[in-house]
Write an enzyme that holds these catalytic residues in place. Structure first.
Site, PDB file in Angstrom:
ATOM      1  N   PRO A   2      -5.400  -5.337   6.695  1.00 51.84           N
ATOM      2  CA  PRO A   2      -4.332  -5.776   5.799  1.00 51.84           C
ATOM      3  C   PRO A   2      -4.381  -5.037   4.470  1.00 51.84           C
ATOM      4  CG  PRO A   2      -5.435  -7.651   6.789  1.00 51.84           C
ATOM      5  CD  PRO A   2      -6.236  -6.446   7.143  1.00 51.84           C
ATOM      6  N   GLU A   3      -3.204  -4.701   3.944  1.00 51.50           N
ATOM      7  CA  GLU A   3      -3.127  -4.068   2.642  1.00 51.50           C
ATOM      8  C   GLU A   3      -2.713  -5.102   1.591  1.00 51.50           C
ATOM      9  OE1 GLU A   3      -1.548  -0.228   2.180  1.00 51.50           O
ATOM     10  OE2 GLU A   3      -2.061   0.447   4.190  1.00 51.50           O
TER      11      GLU A   3
END
Length: 301
Positions: A2-3
């Site tokens: 995840p960013e």
């Protein structure tokens, strides 16, 4: 992985449920995730009120009323699920920040369960992680900046501290390719592979270009660096507004939909025509430091 926008989406989805609630019980179904849970984890958080949910880079911060903060990282497969009602409720929970690769709701991977109360209301917030690359640590609020993952982190791409002058000071004399420099978390915290590709494309800058070429001999930002700084801010803001890049036709906790993954201009579009008007180039994929880079060689110089 995840960013930043995905983690921010999770934070925003959890905040209305968790902030101001009391942790009545914390159930751990195993002794560890990527790392062992803190010693006495359940005992230290049970009975405490959750004051706020924050985020630093790609980490969630759950601040408690006893001076402790739960630092949580989702790893590669972690997600939070919200379930309301009594223990016997079996309806599927909502998952803030659903990811492009579907997140598990298999109960055998429910490793951390927060039993929350707010007046007469009872809610369960469940952390599910099949691959167990995520983790949770306890840190004193007063020492949060000393936490190893945060020590030396650069400014957030959403904050006022990120400016062209700041980047010029860090890029001066740096022969490292621009893509690699932007992925350095000590330079900018939380900026990841997807959004670096997107920002460079919007800026017409090649990921192979030396970072120092955006700085004048006097150490000042060139116009191209001013543009890049603006596009970094814009691409992150667009992703957060849309609910995170990896949302996949998912109804979030507020009922809205996230479709930002359908609007990528360059990321994961190898072989497709460049989306810039009048550009006849084709998106290419190369590998830099083990990561895929997508760009248009015709208009990114």
């Amino acid at each position: 992985m995840p960013e930043l926008p995905e983690v921010e989406t999770v934070r925003r989805g959890l905040a209305p449920v968790m902030e101001g609630a009391r942790i009545e019980r914390l159930l751990l179904t195993r002794p560890d995730l990527r790392f062992p849970f803190p010693e006495g984890f359940a005992e230290l958080v049970e009975g405490r009120e959750i004051l706020s949910l924050g985020r630093r880079a790609k980490y969630l911060l759950i601040e408690l009323d006893n001076g402790l903060t739960i630092v949580s990282h989702l790893g590669m497969s972690g997600s939070f699920r919200i379930e309301s009602g009594n223990e016997e409720a079996q309806r599927p929970g909502e998952t803030p920040g659903e990811f492009h690769h579907p997140r598990s709701k298999d109960g055998k991977h429910d490793h951390v369960i927060f039993h929350l109360t707010r007046g007469a209301d009872k809610t369960r917030v469940i952390y599910n992680d099949p691959r167990r690359f995520g983790f949770m640590h306890l840190v004193r609020c007063a020492d949060i900046d000393l936490y190893p993952a945060f020590a030396g982190l650069g400014p957030e791409p959403t904050g006022n501290a990120l400016s062209a002058d700041y980047l010029a000071s860090r890029f001066a004399g740096k022969t490292q390719p621009l893509k690699g420099a932007l992925l350095d978390q000590k330079l900018i915290a939380g900026l990841g592979n997807i959004y670096v590709c997107e920002a460079l494309w919007r800026s017409h800058l090649s990921p192979l270009r030396a970072a120092s070429t955006l700085v004048t001999k006097k150490g000042k930002p060139k116009p191209a660096l001013e543009e890049l700084t603006r596009h970094i801010r814009d691409v992150i803001a667009d992703a957060i507004a849309a609910g995170g890049s990896s949302l996949r036709d998912h109804i979030q906790t507020d009922g809205s939909l996230g479709y930002f993954q359908h609007s990528f201009s360059v990321y994961d579009r190898e072989g497709h025509a460049c989306r810039f008007p009048d550009c006849r180039g084709t998106v290419e994929r190369i590998t830099q430091s083990g990561r895929s880079t997508f760009y248009c060689a015709a208009c990114q110089k």
